[in-house]
Enzyme design. Sequence first.
Site, mmCIF file in Angstrom:
data_model
loop_
_atom_site.group_PDB
_atom_site.id
_atom_site.type_symbol
_atom_site.label_atom_id
_atom_site.label_comp_id
_atom_site.label_asym_id
_atom_site.label_seq_id
_atom_site.Cartn_x
_atom_site.Cartn_y
_atom_site.Cartn_z
ATOM 1 N N TYR A 100 -4.039 17.277 0.447
ATOM 2 C CA TYR A 100 -4.452 15.902 0.740
ATOM 3 C C TYR A 100 -3.253 15.118 1.244
ATOM 4 O O TYR A 100 -2.220 15.053 0.582
ATOM 5 C CB TYR A 100 -5.025 15.286 -0.531
ATOM 6 C CG TYR A 100 -5.627 13.914 -0.407
ATOM 7 C CD1 TYR A 100 -6.069 13.401 0.800
ATOM 8 C CD2 TYR A 100 -5.773 13.117 -1.535
ATOM 9 C CE1 TYR A 100 -6.635 12.151 0.890
ATOM 10 C CE2 TYR A 100 -6.343 11.861 -1.468
ATOM 11 C CZ TYR A 100 -6.764 11.378 -0.242
ATOM 12 O OH TYR A 100 -7.317 10.130 -0.162
ATOM 13 N N TRP B 263 -8.237 3.491 -10.212
ATOM 14 C CA TRP B 263 -7.461 3.539 -8.966
ATOM 15 C C TRP B 263 -8.220 2.845 -7.830
ATOM 16 O O TRP B 263 -7.663 2.027 -7.108
ATOM 17 C CB TRP B 263 -7.145 4.989 -8.600
ATOM 18 C CG TRP B 263 -6.334 5.117 -7.341
ATOM 19 C CD1 TRP B 263 -6.809 5.325 -6.080
ATOM 20 C CD2 TRP B 263 -4.918 5.025 -7.226
ATOM 21 N NE1 TRP B 263 -5.767 5.379 -5.184
ATOM 22 C CE2 TRP B 263 -4.599 5.197 -5.861
ATOM 23 C CE3 TRP B 263 -3.885 4.825 -8.136
ATOM 24 C CZ2 TRP B 263 -3.286 5.171 -5.391
ATOM 25 C CZ3 TRP B 263 -2.574 4.801 -7.655
ATOM 26 C CH2 TRP B 263 -2.286 4.974 -6.305
ATOM 27 N N HIS C 279 1.516 4.229 -3.095
ATOM 28 C CA HIS C 279 1.360 5.669 -2.899
ATOM 29 C C HIS C 279 2.664 6.441 -3.148
ATOM 30 O O HIS C 279 2.636 7.661 -3.226
ATOM 31 C CB HIS C 279 0.760 5.964 -1.523
ATOM 32 C CG HIS C 279 -0.709 5.718 -1.521
ATOM 33 N ND1 HIS C 279 -1.237 4.463 -1.346
ATOM 34 C CD2 HIS C 279 -1.749 6.552 -1.738
ATOM 35 C CE1 HIS C 279 -2.560 4.540 -1.439
ATOM 36 N NE2 HIS C 279 -2.890 5.795 -1.679
ATOM 37 N N TYR D 102 0.831 -1.194 0.000
ATOM 38 C CA TYR D 102 0.000 0.000 0.000
ATOM 39 C C TYR D 102 0.877 1.261 0.000
ATOM 40 O O TYR D 102 0.643 2.195 -0.775
ATOM 41 C CB TYR D 102 -0.938 -0.006 1.208
ATOM 42 C CG TYR D 102 -1.902 1.147 1.218
ATOM 43 C CD1 TYR D 102 -3.055 1.117 0.441
ATOM 44 C CD2 TYR D 102 -1.665 2.273 1.998
ATOM 45 C CE1 TYR D 102 -3.945 2.192 0.438
ATOM 46 C CE2 TYR D 102 -2.551 3.346 2.003
ATOM 47 C CZ TYR D 102 -3.679 3.294 1.220
ATOM 48 O OH TYR D 102 -4.551 4.356 1.214
#
Length: 113
Positions: free
Chosen positions: A41, A76, A22, A18
Amino acid sequence: MNRYCFCLQVKPDRLEEYVERHRHVWPEMLAALRETGWHNYSLFLRDDGLLIGYVEAEDLEAAQKAMAATEVNARWQAEMTEFFTRQEDGTEDGRPPDESFLLLPEIFHLPED
């Protein structure tokens, strides 16, 4: 600009992948986020999989709807769904992660001078 904080739970056995995903967010995904009103963000990940997100938007619901309408977001989210555990009540509601996070209420903010 409104501030929003949310949480999700990443499967502990998928944390490294994960994080790696990113590190290499698709440029078209980054552009879509900016174009649909997502600002400042950030994601924060605890080693047990607790994911905390922070985002600023004029209207989070509108920003989410605008993202949901993009093709890149559909791709995504389809790839990211497998990284998350079920909802807190144990059910799977079929919503992508970016539409199923738990919003946390803001209880304090230190304003800028």
